[in-house]
Design a protein around this motif. Sequence first.
Motif, PDB file in Angstrom:
ATOM      1  N   ARG A   1      26.650  73.907  18.058  1.00 57.51           N
ATOM      2  CA  ARG A   1      26.465  72.576  18.656  1.00 57.51           C
ATOM      3  C   ARG A   1      26.865  72.608  20.138  1.00 57.51           C
ATOM      4  O   ARG A   1      26.173  72.039  20.987  1.00 57.51           O
TER       5      ARG A   1
ATOM      6  N   LEU B   1      26.886  64.972  16.519  1.00 59.22           N
ATOM      7  CA  LEU B   1      26.675  65.728  17.747  1.00 59.22           C
ATOM      8  C   LEU B   1      27.040  64.870  18.952  1.00 59.22           C
ATOM      9  O   LEU B   1      27.602  65.367  19.943  1.00 59.22           O
TER      10      LEU B   1
ATOM     11  N   PRO C   1      21.559  68.016  12.907  1.00 57.04           N
ATOM     12  CA  PRO C   1      22.629  69.015  12.849  1.00 57.04           C
ATOM     13  C   PRO C   1      23.618  68.835  11.707  1.00 57.04           C
ATOM     14  O   PRO C   1      24.218  69.809  11.249  1.00 57.04           O
TER      15      PRO C   1
ATOM     16  N   GLU D   1      19.424  63.198  18.135  1.00 57.78           N
ATOM     17  CA  GLU D   1      20.137  63.519  16.897  1.00 57.78           C
ATOM     18  C   GLU D   1      19.728  62.533  15.804  1.00 57.78           C
ATOM     19  O   GLU D   1      20.011  61.340  15.897  1.00 57.78           O
TER      20      GLU D   1
END
Length: 494
Positions: free
Chosen positions: A274, A307, A259, A290
């Motif tokens: 998110r 995240l 992300p 992640e």
Amino acid sequence: MDQIEVIVVDQSGKTAGVVARIRRMVHDGTLREGDPLPSTRALAAELGVARGTVVAAYDQLDGEGWIRTRHGAVARVVASAGAFSRGGVGGAAVGNSRPATDRGAAASASAAAAAAARTIDCRPGVPAVTAIAQRDWRAAWRAAADAPLRNAVADPLGTVELRAQVVAQLGLSRGFAPSVDRVLLTAGTSEALSLVTEALRVHLGRAPVFAVEDPGYRTGQRAVLSAGGTVVGIPLDDDGMDLDALTAAPPVDVVLVTPTHQYPLGSVMPVARRQRLLAWAAATGTLLVEDDYDSEFRHRGSPVPALAALDAEGVVLHVGGFSKTLDPRLRCSYVVLPAAGGVPVGAGSVAGVADAVLTARRARGAVVAEPVQIALAHLLRTGALRRHLGRVRRDYTHRRARIAARLDGVTGLEARALNGGLHAVVVWSGPATGREVAARMAGAGVLVSTLEEYGMAPGSTPAGIVLGYGAVTVPELDRALDALVGAVGAVERA
């Protein structure tokens, strides 16, 4: 000092004058690779300028890859005359250049021929390994050598000291500080994904299904497959993984996501998306993995928190490491397990998943040599890694700006993924394929990856190349960019 005494500095732009003149002296062979430069104090006195002017000039030249400065050591030239392609010097000369001697000209010609034959590897994945201060690097390994010998087997989870230092680093740079008992070490990101897949296979009693980004990290996908998992590609949009496509897909056990800096396209997942992903994972009992592979390098905008820093439900398993910050050959990454009390995942719970990963780690045994862990802990504890990151961020920002400037205005070419990280994605509007352009560039002595290599579904990527700039000098980068522009033009004319 004699070589530098000929510098004449334009007083209207003192720092720029010093920078441009040293560039020119390297280019014409007056200064050669390995030559020492005067101290900033001595050169400032010689030129009649403030020492800060010379410090700023040296900093800029270091960031651009012309010289290498290290605290307590003599600054030295690291770029040779032969490393330059047309237009690679940048900046006008200030004052008159001193003519090169016949021997110097011959040496420059010889160096140019050697450089032309030397391959420049711009494939992504390698940072500026040699940029770390040698004093700090040697001190870390002395600390490892000085550690007392033990008649014991290494802890499979990793040394407590290194895991504690990882926690401190995450608190400073990624916005969350887990407890040490949630951190364990792995031999790189691929081993981390293999470990998680193996643990889930045991935990669920079947092959775990991973949703992965398409295009995405193919090596990680292969690690999942080799450990007995299956993968389902999810398309991307401008903000990363398309959550509408994810929620419409058949149920999965895990979502593997990048992300902070999507690999390879470079998008940053917005906070709203998110939060939506976290809420969906909590509601569906899906584990989020992640991959935080190069988050330390943000060239534009504010740093983006992990995240995991937003995870209130305990559904995120965070993977980070030292391959992009230090050296991929260290083979040291880490996993941060989800917080206890998470929501159900598959046939069990996040807490059960964490226990399964710990069990799998202990079964496999230690995979990172303890001397490596001691050296890394020393670099973190003493602040050497933070100092190194500060230096290379500046270097990478210079190179990123170089790419943007070189390709700006070149019709049909677009540079992407430049807001962070160590690579750029370059796409074009013409009929040339990435493979055709990469082959042309290889013929010119420049190696790159094609964007098509990262795609799963046919047509999931546009035509393009992925160009890593972490381990190249600015002159080498100039040559690579010239090769790229020439290759695209040549293929489209053919």
